[in-house]
Design an enzyme around this catalytic site. Structure first.
Site, PDB file in Angstrom:
ATOM      1  N   GLU A   1      26.270  28.807  59.883  1.00 48.53           N
ATOM      2  CA  GLU A   1      24.874  29.146  60.209  1.00 48.53           C
ATOM      3  C   GLU A   1      23.958  27.932  60.108  1.00 48.53           C
ATOM      4  O   GLU A   1      22.871  27.992  59.561  1.00 48.53           O
ATOM      5  CB  GLU A   1      24.375  30.300  59.330  1.00 48.53           C
ATOM      6  N   GLY A   2      24.419  26.820  60.634  1.00 48.12           N
ATOM      7  CA  GLY A   2      23.645  25.578  60.612  1.00 48.12           C
ATOM      8  C   GLY A   2      24.118  24.690  59.483  1.00 48.12           C
ATOM      9  O   GLY A   2      23.839  24.965  58.316  1.00 48.12           O
TER      10      GLY A   2
END
Length: 818
Positions: A502-503
């Protein structure tokens, strides 16, 4: 001296006005009055102060005449700003404008309004949500054998999958009208924390359907038909979702996805309909191997202009049933021996109708905004809750183990080196649990917290990795040897997963936190940028002028506030709190002003080049992050009724945060490319030098003592994890034993003295105990207590061993490049 009195009066009044953020007109009036009063008190003639008053009038009056000011000052500056402003891509523009701004905006203002923070409602679970935690979640935890999951099956057993679906664990956030549980983000977080403290694999499989994926996207953007059909099926597990975003050539840079969908006509259910022909290659997709409904992100093209004149429509999202012809769901990935379902998804020339676009044809090309907004919500809850649950479990396990495990005749938790690690574990857990609570509460207030979610994702996962490292150090060999008795090893192995997904954290810190925060949270920069997009020239100049002169006053105020609060060591200022916490609020006021000043100056001096000064951006993001974390800790402390027992935890975590802020600001100033500007900033930010220090050894001792002894502060810190002392939960059983271990310590010291005296002739422990009782040196009750504690503790200090055949892989892997 009398000749300087009027000038001195103007300077003093100007400083006060800047500190208090007085408006331009009020400053003008106050300065004129101060000038006249200073001259009168000094006995000066009107000639002595008339000239300064005239100068003041020549400066101030044009600035107060709005039309004149706009033509003379703002118009030329607008032209300069238009040329200097870097061109933003559509995706950057969407990222900047997506989401909402909460209390982080107050922190970036340089003068936080603490009443806004404290007026936020206390986050609390509903009766129904608490009953779910006490009922189905407890039942689920009692079923979990993480060694079986992570080593023997490499999956959840069928009975757990069935239970998850039956009890609607995949529908936590789906509204009740669509068959879900309709829980708050706070309840969602609490469920994940409890599961993650026991099994990362289980928590991951539950998290994905409730965060970024088809469910959340359908709730927010789905057509009525899509919601009515898919959401009930997702809620009860008839459909298992996944979302395919990342591919071999587009990881953190999700906007660069090469996966395409060509608008065309094609066959669907016996008819020739308008749709998209998809070609894609995705990997790292959680739940993909078992998913029945695949959400897909791709770039949509309309070469025949079937929908309009635009050919590149942009990122678009679609739903693909598993039985879609040509869909290839590949084999499983194995993320660091944490076998949650994860794998690749591929397709070539797959045709689906436009009805399968999430939100229907009207949402074609809007996928990036949809993802950004949903990601900010999911990222605020999912990963922070995972890591908070694991960190709370580490506090419970490591605190108890450090008291149970003895070396050199004393508990290892008594050694100062171990104390230092215990204090870091507790302090970091206290910080990230408050951060996670704040992020979930923001979602429940209806915010789409783009900046707080990035802060929560980065700092919760990074600090959790530090907690895992320290916990492994304290456990020593116990943590290294995997097996059914090891409650720590899988969490340590899994720590990098949360850092990456997620990043990636490097990108989140370097680009997102300050990159978004500097513009989204700044009270004027976004307004100045938006003014450039106004077509009407008169309205554009009016809007830009208001933002520009507000910005100028903002910058002057922050410079003054930073200097004054630095000179006074943040001892002044009206703040909330009690005698214990007021100093903390004042210190945050100081660093908020310093951040606003340094950030403003950095953006002014570097302009568009700041995008490429990632280290400076990251450090400024660290300051904003720690301001937010410290604010979250204070808010929770207030909500909990300012518990005195928690003061050491709050103090440790707060001093750690302020030290991090100081060092981050110092790093910016030491590396600022324009040295004269850096020297001026240092004089304003650190006028008397740097005086923050890490938490002291004495404070660390108090914090370590808190988590190695049963008490109310410890109970609050390890709350929301599974502590039922079942056969499958050694951490829960350790908590029960801890009281007996402490009760036995004075008896152990007494017994060791007897052994060292040479009065006992036996060589083995049991024989020495028997002799101590027979000679009257120990009572039978004391002997029974020591024997009980020793036998019970042996379970927790023991490690596993295996026959070689048990460790052999069942099948040889066949590598495939993906």
């Amino acid at each position: 001296m009398s000749a300087f009195a009027p000038l001195l009066a103007v300077v003093v009044v100007s400083l006060i006005a800047a500190y208090q953020r007085a408006g331009l007109l009020l400053w003008t009036i106050a300065a004129a009055v101060a000038l006249a009063a200073g001259a009168w008190l000094a006995g000066s003639s009107w000639l002595a102060w008339g000239l300064p008053l005239l100068v003041l009038a020549l400066i101030a009056l044009p600035l107060n005449l709005a039309d004149f000011r706009r033509r003379t000052f703002s118009a030329p500056l607008l032209a300069v700003f238009q040329k200097a402003m870097p061109q933003l891509s559509d995706t950057e523009q969407i990222a900047l404008e997506a989401g909402t701004v909460g209390f982080e905006g107050e922190l970036f203002s340089g003068k936080p309004d603490w009443s806004k923070l404290l007026a936020q409602p206390k986050p609390e679970l509903s009766v129904e949500e608490q009953a779910f935690l006490d009922g189905p979640v407890e039942e689920l935890c009692a079923m979990v054998n993480d060694w079986q999951i992570s080593h023997e099956l490499a999956d959840l057993p069928p009975e757990i999958w069935d239970f998850l679906k039956k009890k609607k664990f995949f529908g936590l956030v789906i509204p009740k009208e669509h068959g879900g549980l309709g829980f708050s983000a706070l309840a969602h977080s609490a469920v994940l924390q409890k599961l993650a403290g026991l099994s990362i694999t289980l928590a991951s499989n539950v998290a994905v359907p409730n965060s970024l994926g088809p469910g959340e996207l359908l709730v927010q953007y789905g057509t009525p038909e899509q919601k009515d059909y898919y959401l009930p099926r997702l809620a009860d597990g008839r459909e298992v979702p996944c979302f395919a975003l990342t591919g071999p050539y587009a990881g953190s840079d999700a906007t660069a996805i090469p996966d395409i969908g060509i608008l065309c006509k094609g066959p669907w259910n016996g008819a020739n309909v308008l749709g998209v022909r998809l070609t894609f290659d995705k990997r790292y997709i959680t739940l993909a191997p078992i998913a029945t409904l695949i959400g897909l992100a791709f770039r949509m093209y309309d070469p025949e202009h079937l929908l309009g004149d635009k050919e590149d429509l942009g990122i678009t999202l679609a739903l693909l049933p598993r039985d879609t012809q040509g869909l290839d769901i590949g084999r499983r990935h194995l993320p660091l021996n944490t076998p949650f379902q994860n794998g690749p998804v591929r397709g070539r020339d797959i045709f689906v109708p436009l009805a399968q676009l999430i939100g229907g044809p009207d949402m074609a090309g809007h996928g990036w905004r949809m993802l950004i907004e949903c990601l900010s919500v999911g990222r605020a809850v999912s990963l922070p809750s995972h890591t908070t649950g694991g960190s709370r479990a580490a506090v419970a396990a490591t605190g108890a183990y450090a008291r149970i495990r003895k070396q050199f005749g004393i508990a290892i938790g008594r050694f100062e080196g171990v104390e230092e690690a215990l204090a870091r574990i507790a302090g970091n857990a206290y910080a990230i649990s408050a951060l996670t609570l704040a992020a979930a509460a923001a979602v429940d207030r209806g915010e789409k917290p783009a900046v707080p979610s990035a802060i929560a994702k980065y700092h919760a996962t990074e600090r959790a990795r530090e907690i895992a490292k320290d916990a492994m150090d304290v456990h020593g060999g116990k943590g290294v040897i995997l097996g059914p008795r090891n409650w720590l090893g899988r969490g340590w192995q899994a720590a990098p997963i949360a850092i990456t997904v997620e990043g990636a954290n490097i990108m989140t810190r370097s680009f997102m936190i300050f990159g978004q925060g500097a513009i989204r949270c700044h009270p004027y920069v976004l307004k100045e940028m938006q003014a450039l997009r106004i077509a009407d020239r008169r309205e554009q100049l009016k809007t830009f002028d208001a933002a520009l002169f507000g910005h100028v006053g903002f910058a002057i105020s922050n410079a003054v506030r930073s200097l004054v609060l630095g000179l006074t060591f943040a001892k002044i200022g009206r703040v909330p709190g009690d005698a214990y916490t007021r100093r903390y609020y004042r210190k945050l006021n100081r660093y908020a002003a310093a951040l606003a000043l340094v950030a403003d100056t950095t953006m002014l001096v570097l302009g568009g080049r700041l995008k490429f000064k990632e280290k400076l951006s990251a450090r400024l993001g660290d300051v904003l992050s720690n301001l937010y974390i410290a604010s979250a800790m204070l808010k929770r402390f207030e909500d909990q009724g300012r518990p005195v027992a928690d003061q050491p935890l709050l103090a440790w975590a707060f001093h750690d945060s302020t030290y991090r802020m100081q060092e981050a600001l110092d790093g910016v100033l030491r590396n600022f490319p324009l040295r004269p500007v850096a020297w001026l900033l240092r004089a304003l930010v650190f006028p008397l030098g740097r005086h923050e220090a890490p938490p002291s050894d004495r404070l660390g001792h108090r914090v370590a003592a808190l988590i190695t002894t049963p008490n109310e502060a410890r109970d609050r810190l390890i709350g929301q994890i599974y502590l039922t002392p079942n056969a499958n939960n050694p951490v829960g059983r350790m908590q029960v034993l801890l009281k007996d271990v402490i009760a036995a310590e004075p008896v152990e010291r007494k017994f060791l003295k007897i052994v060292k005296s040479g009065a006992l002739k036996a060589y083995d422990y049991d024989g020495q105990l028997a002799q101590a009782v027979s000679t009257g040196a120990l009572s039978q009750a004391e002997c029974d207590l020591l024997a009980h504690v020793r036998a019970a503790a042996f379970e927790f200090i023991s490690v596993d061993d295996f026959d070689s055949a048990e460790l052999a892989a069942g099948k040889r892997a066949r590598p495939a490049l993906r």
